[in-house]
Design an enzyme around this catalytic site. Structure first.
Site, PDB file in Angstrom:
ATOM      1  N   SER A 152       0.851  -1.189   0.000  1.00 18.79           N
ATOM      2  CA  SER A 152       0.000   0.000   0.000  1.00 18.79           C
ATOM      3  C   SER A 152       0.885   1.236   0.000  1.00 18.79           C
ATOM      4  CB  SER A 152      -0.889   0.012   1.246  1.00 18.79           C
ATOM      5  OG  SER A 152      -1.551   1.251   1.404  1.00 18.79           O
ATOM      6  N   TYR A 210      -1.731  -0.893  10.619  1.00 21.87           N
ATOM      7  CA  TYR A 210      -1.785  -1.150   9.179  1.00 21.87           C
ATOM      8  C   TYR A 210      -0.536  -0.624   8.490  1.00 21.87           C
ATOM      9  CZ  TYR A 210      -3.453  -1.184   4.358  1.00 21.87           C
ATOM     10  OH  TYR A 210      -3.589  -1.406   3.007  1.00 21.87           O
TER      11      TYR A 210
END
Length: 265
Positions: free
Chosen positions: A141, A154
């Site tokens: 990501s 995350y």
């Protein structure tokens, strides 16, 4: 961009980016093993659409020991090889920093990082024994290198995935394996909705911060995995490809956007 004759295993492929990647590889000629923790009977549309000659679904809970090996074994038993591994499994589950517990940390790191390590180990061991190399891809990501509020776990997990992509490139190259990762920005999936479908003003505020002025779809992301898995990308290893509509290139995302800029988009 063709994957004819290759066999791909895609974790976390019952929905979202993983599902799009698995279908894209299937269309490119690969035989594909779809997988997630969900039982097959809970995915009737997916499983009914798969031709066992070219695609199967294997339920595997990668939070459990031994499931990575079972998934790779299932691919070998059905198709006789694993040429491409897509470590796509991952999720976002985030309390505020001061409320983060060790249990929550362990859970996210297990799912987002260890599952990829376990599958990579299983693939490499099986392939080395068969004197084969392979291509190992990761879904990471933009949050692996850039951050935002309330993303402690995350972002840390995706930073680890980025580092893992680079480290494996060095360690596995002598064995015939190459690695790469795709780092999307915001993509329209069930995981990333966060109310953006129901909050028109909030959605527009997000879109106004993306230079190309739209949120990505899974079909914007999936072809990059196909390219990176193909022979056309065989000399590239350890790379992290950012596909984010220009977010990473932008310095001041929260500055006011002029009407002229909006109309130009």
């Amino acid at each position: 961009m063709r994957l004819d004759g290759k066999v791909a295993v895609v974790s976390g492929s019952s929905s979202g980016i993983g599902l799009a990647v698995a279908h894209a590889m299937l269309r490119a000629g690969a035989k594909v093993v779809f997988s997630s923790e969900r039982p097959a009977e809970s995915l009737p549309e997916l499983t009914a659409s798969l031709d066992p000659q070219s695609a199967i679904y294997v339920a595997a809970n990668l939070l459990e020991d031994g499931q990575a090996e079972r998934l790779i074994d299932a691919a070998w038993q059905q198709f006789g090889a694993v040429d491409i591994l897509v470590n796509n499994l991952g999720t976002y589950r985030e309390p505020p920093l001061l409320e983060v517990t060790r249990q929550q940390f362990d859970w996210i790191m297990h799912l987002n990082v260890w599952s990829g390590i376990a599958l990579t180990q299983a693939m490499v061991r099986r392939n080395v024994a068969a004197k084969r190399g392979g291509r190992i891809l990761f879904s990471t990501s933009l949050n692996g290198s850039r951050s935002e509020p309330l993303h402690t776990l995350y972002d840390a997990s995706k930073g680890a995935v980025n580092a893992l992509t680079r480290q494996l490139a060095i360690e596995l190259a002598p064995m015939g394996f190459t690695t790469a990762a795709v780092a999307p920005g915001l993509v329209e999936t069930p995981l990333t909705d966060m109310g953006l479908r129901s909050d028109a003003a909030g959605r527009q505020a997000v879109i106004d911060q993306i230079p190309v002025r739209r949120i990505a779809t899974v079909d914007d992301i999936a072809p990059w995995f196909v390219f990176l898995a193909s022979d056309a990308a065989s000399y590239s290893t350890g790379c992290i490809v950012t596909v984010d509509g220009g977010l990473d290139a932008q310095q001041m995302a929260l500055r006011p956007i002029t009407e002229a800029e909006k109309s130009f988009g």
